[in-house]
Design an enzyme around this catalytic site. Structure first.
Site, PDB file in Angstrom:
ATOM      1  N   SER A   6       1.242  -1.034  -0.251  1.00 32.78           N
ATOM      2  CA  SER A   6       0.446  -0.415  -0.260  1.00 32.78           C
ATOM      3  C   SER A   6       0.817   1.782   0.028  1.00 32.78           C
ATOM      4  O   SER A   6       1.649   0.967   1.556  1.00 32.78           O
ATOM      5  CB  SER A   6      -0.907  -0.104   1.549  1.00 32.78           C
ATOM      6  OG  SER A   6      -1.639   1.311   1.245  1.00 32.78           O
ATOM      7  N   HIS A  31      -1.363  -0.867  -3.877  1.00 31.03           N
ATOM      8  CA  HIS A  31      -2.564  -0.615  -3.551  1.00 31.03           C
ATOM      9  C   HIS A  31      -3.017   1.548  -3.035  1.00 31.03           C
ATOM     10  O   HIS A  31      -2.136   1.462  -3.101  1.00 31.03           O
ATOM     11  CB  HIS A  31      -3.082  -1.801  -2.616  1.00 31.03           C
ATOM     12  CG  HIS A  31      -4.202  -1.538  -1.876  1.00 31.03           C
ATOM     13  ND1 HIS A  31      -5.136  -2.253  -1.925  1.00 31.03           N
ATOM     14  CD2 HIS A  31      -4.333  -0.638  -0.374  1.00 31.03           C
ATOM     15  CE1 HIS A  31      -6.309  -1.513  -0.710  1.00 31.03           C
ATOM     16  NE2 HIS A  31      -6.113  -0.811  -0.715  1.00 31.03           N
ATOM     17  N   ASP A  33      -4.803   3.924  -1.479  1.00 28.41           N
ATOM     18  CA  ASP A  33      -5.383   4.622  -0.767  1.00 28.41           C
ATOM     19  C   ASP A  33      -6.390   5.811  -0.702  1.00 28.41           C
ATOM     20  O   ASP A  33      -5.225   6.301  -0.486  1.00 28.41           O
ATOM     21  CB  ASP A  33      -5.094   4.297   0.578  1.00 28.41           C
ATOM     22  CG  ASP A  33      -5.148   2.420   0.796  1.00 28.41           C
ATOM     23  OD1 ASP A  33      -6.491   2.202   0.822  1.00 28.41           O
ATOM     24  OD2 ASP A  33      -4.273   2.701   1.280  1.00 28.41           O
ATOM     25  N   MET A  35      -8.830   8.894   0.494  1.00 30.13           N
ATOM     26  CA  MET A  35      -9.175   9.067   1.492  1.00 30.13           C
ATOM     27  C   MET A  35      -9.599  10.284   1.202  1.00 30.13           C
ATOM     28  O   MET A  35      -9.432  10.910   0.651  1.00 30.13           O
ATOM     29  CB  MET A  35      -8.563   8.974   2.562  1.00 30.13           C
ATOM     30  CG  MET A  35      -8.062   7.594   3.014  1.00 30.13           C
ATOM     31  SD  MET A  35      -7.140   7.786   4.369  1.00 30.13           S
ATOM     32  CE  MET A  35      -5.811   6.108   4.884  1.00 30.13           C
ATOM     33  N   HIS A  64      -8.523   1.902  -4.026  1.00 30.49           N
ATOM     34  CA  HIS A  64      -9.910   1.830  -2.857  1.00 30.49           C
ATOM     35  C   HIS A  64     -10.240   2.636  -2.519  1.00 30.49           C
ATOM     36  O   HIS A  64      -9.426   3.416  -2.023  1.00 30.49           O
ATOM     37  CB  HIS A  64      -8.779   0.880  -1.206  1.00 30.49           C
ATOM     38  CG  HIS A  64      -9.623   0.700  -0.229  1.00 30.49           C
ATOM     39  ND1 HIS A  64      -8.681   0.615   0.462  1.00 30.49           N
ATOM     40  CD2 HIS A  64     -10.884   0.798  -0.835  1.00 30.49           C
ATOM     41  CE1 HIS A  64      -9.674   0.183   1.970  1.00 30.49           C
ATOM     42  NE2 HIS A  64     -11.334   0.154   0.825  1.00 30.49           N
ATOM     43  N   MET A  66     -11.842   4.784  -0.552  1.00 35.95           N
ATOM     44  CA  MET A  66     -12.676   5.333   0.874  1.00 35.95           C
ATOM     45  C   MET A  66     -13.863   6.750   1.021  1.00 35.95           C
ATOM     46  O   MET A  66     -12.794   7.704   1.353  1.00 35.95           O
ATOM     47  CB  MET A  66     -11.866   5.719   2.035  1.00 35.95           C
ATOM     48  CG  MET A  66     -11.307   3.674   2.544  1.00 35.95           C
ATOM     49  SD  MET A  66      -9.680   3.276   3.166  1.00 35.95           S
ATOM     50  CE  MET A  66      -8.918   3.992   2.133  1.00 35.95           C
ATOM     51  N   MET A 135     -12.074  -5.548   4.469  1.00 35.14           N
ATOM     52  CA  MET A 135     -11.139  -5.377   5.948  1.00 35.14           C
ATOM     53  C   MET A 135     -10.826  -5.089   6.924  1.00 35.14           C
ATOM     54  O   MET A 135     -11.655  -6.022   8.371  1.00 35.14           O
ATOM     55  CB  MET A 135     -12.269  -3.448   6.139  1.00 35.14           C
ATOM     56  CG  MET A 135     -12.153  -2.338   5.072  1.00 35.14           C
ATOM     57  SD  MET A 135      -9.962  -1.956   4.106  1.00 35.14           S
ATOM     58  CE  MET A 135      -9.674  -1.492   5.116  1.00 35.14           C
ATOM     59  N   ASP A 173      -6.992  -6.057   4.051  1.00 39.54           N
ATOM     60  CA  ASP A 173      -6.311  -4.920   3.965  1.00 39.54           C
ATOM     61  C   ASP A 173      -6.711  -4.124   5.743  1.00 39.54           C
ATOM     62  O   ASP A 173      -7.414  -4.177   6.167  1.00 39.54           O
ATOM     63  CB  ASP A 173      -6.563  -3.743   3.726  1.00 39.54           C
ATOM     64  CG  ASP A 173      -6.215  -2.747   3.267  1.00 39.54           C
ATOM     65  OD1 ASP A 173      -5.595  -2.403   3.772  1.00 39.54           O
ATOM     66  OD2 ASP A 173      -6.934  -2.212   2.413  1.00 39.54           O
TER      67      ASP A 173
END
Ligand code: DX5
Ligand code: ZN
Length: 227
Positions: A6, A31, A33, A35, A64, A66, A135, A173
């Site tokens: 990640s 990966h 992330d 946010m 991913h 979020m 998760m 994850d």
């Protein structure tokens, strides 16, 4: 078995170099992330950063989201170079149209389930997704401790996949290190997202190699063969 470092745990002052380092480490995926400061209480980076990093790695980009309003971000991330886009099942009635939009963009579809959310929330979508992300921490921050209570969800995801002859990957994850990765692999996971535990090592390559060896040795399929 897929190992996906990640980027959240990388050195943000040199992200392109870090992406190159992941490419040379023997990892399978990167990966990323995303946010939004609303779905989770933190901000990370957006499509412009993904686009900037894209030329530095040929790896599969596992994005991913979020985010509370992923519908406004799907196209920008697709254009920026995402190979898969993961949205959260907690978005409720938004999930079905999001899945169709990701499919129409020609990208792989991932669905994530937070620790407090029942895995049954993902059940209606199992035949439409490429990856189910269990998760194993509450999303928002790297470096948190693995929540062991999530292991039965992995087992359930694996049982559904087997019984229904489906092919989605089962990813984990949050708080993934060699020990927790082995526990997840035994429960049926095949895709391992890890930030802190991999980037925390002096050699990323050695850390990826070690994690791959660990999860391959813990594969429940191999245990069956040994009987
Ligand atoms: C958590 C993120 C994870 C995070 C994992 O909100 O979704 O992908 O980068 O970090 P570690 O491996 O440090 O728990
Ligand atoms: Zn993630």
């Amino acid at each position: 078995m897929i190992i996906a470092p990640s980027l959240l745990a990388a050195d943000f002052s040199r992200l392109a170099k870090e992406a190159q380092r992941v490419s040379k480490s023997g990892a399978d995926w990167l990966h990323l992330d995303i946010m939004d400061g609303h779905f989770v209480p933190n901000l990370s980076f957006g499509p412009a950063v993904v686009k900037a990093v894209r030329p530095f790695s040929k790896l599969f980009f596992d994005v991913h989201l979020m985010c509370s309003r992923p519908e406004i971000l799907l196209e920008p991330f697709a254009k920026a170079g995402a190979d898969e886009i993961i949205v959260h099942v907690e978005l409720g009635e938004q999930v079905e149209p999001l899945i169709w939009k990701i499919k129409n963009l020609g990208k792989k579809i991932g669905l994530a389930v937070n620790p407090p959310t029942a895995i049954t929330e993902a059940e209606p979508f199992l035949d439409k997704i490429d990856l189910l992300l269990v998760m194993t921490v509450n999303p928002g921050f790297g470096g948190q401790e693995f929540i062991h209570e999530t292991l039965p969800k992995i087992q359930q995801a694996e049982a559904w996949r087997r019984e229904r002859k489906l092919h989605y990957r089962i990813s984990v994850d949050g708080g993934i290190n060699n020990q927790t990765a082995a526990e997840c692999a035994r429960a049926g996971a095949d895709t391992f997202v890890a930030g802190t535990s991999l980037f925390g090592q002096r050699s990323l390559k050695a850390a990826v190699t070690k994690m791959r060896k660990t999860v391959n040795g813990a594969d429940p399929g191999l245990a069956d063969l040994a009987i």
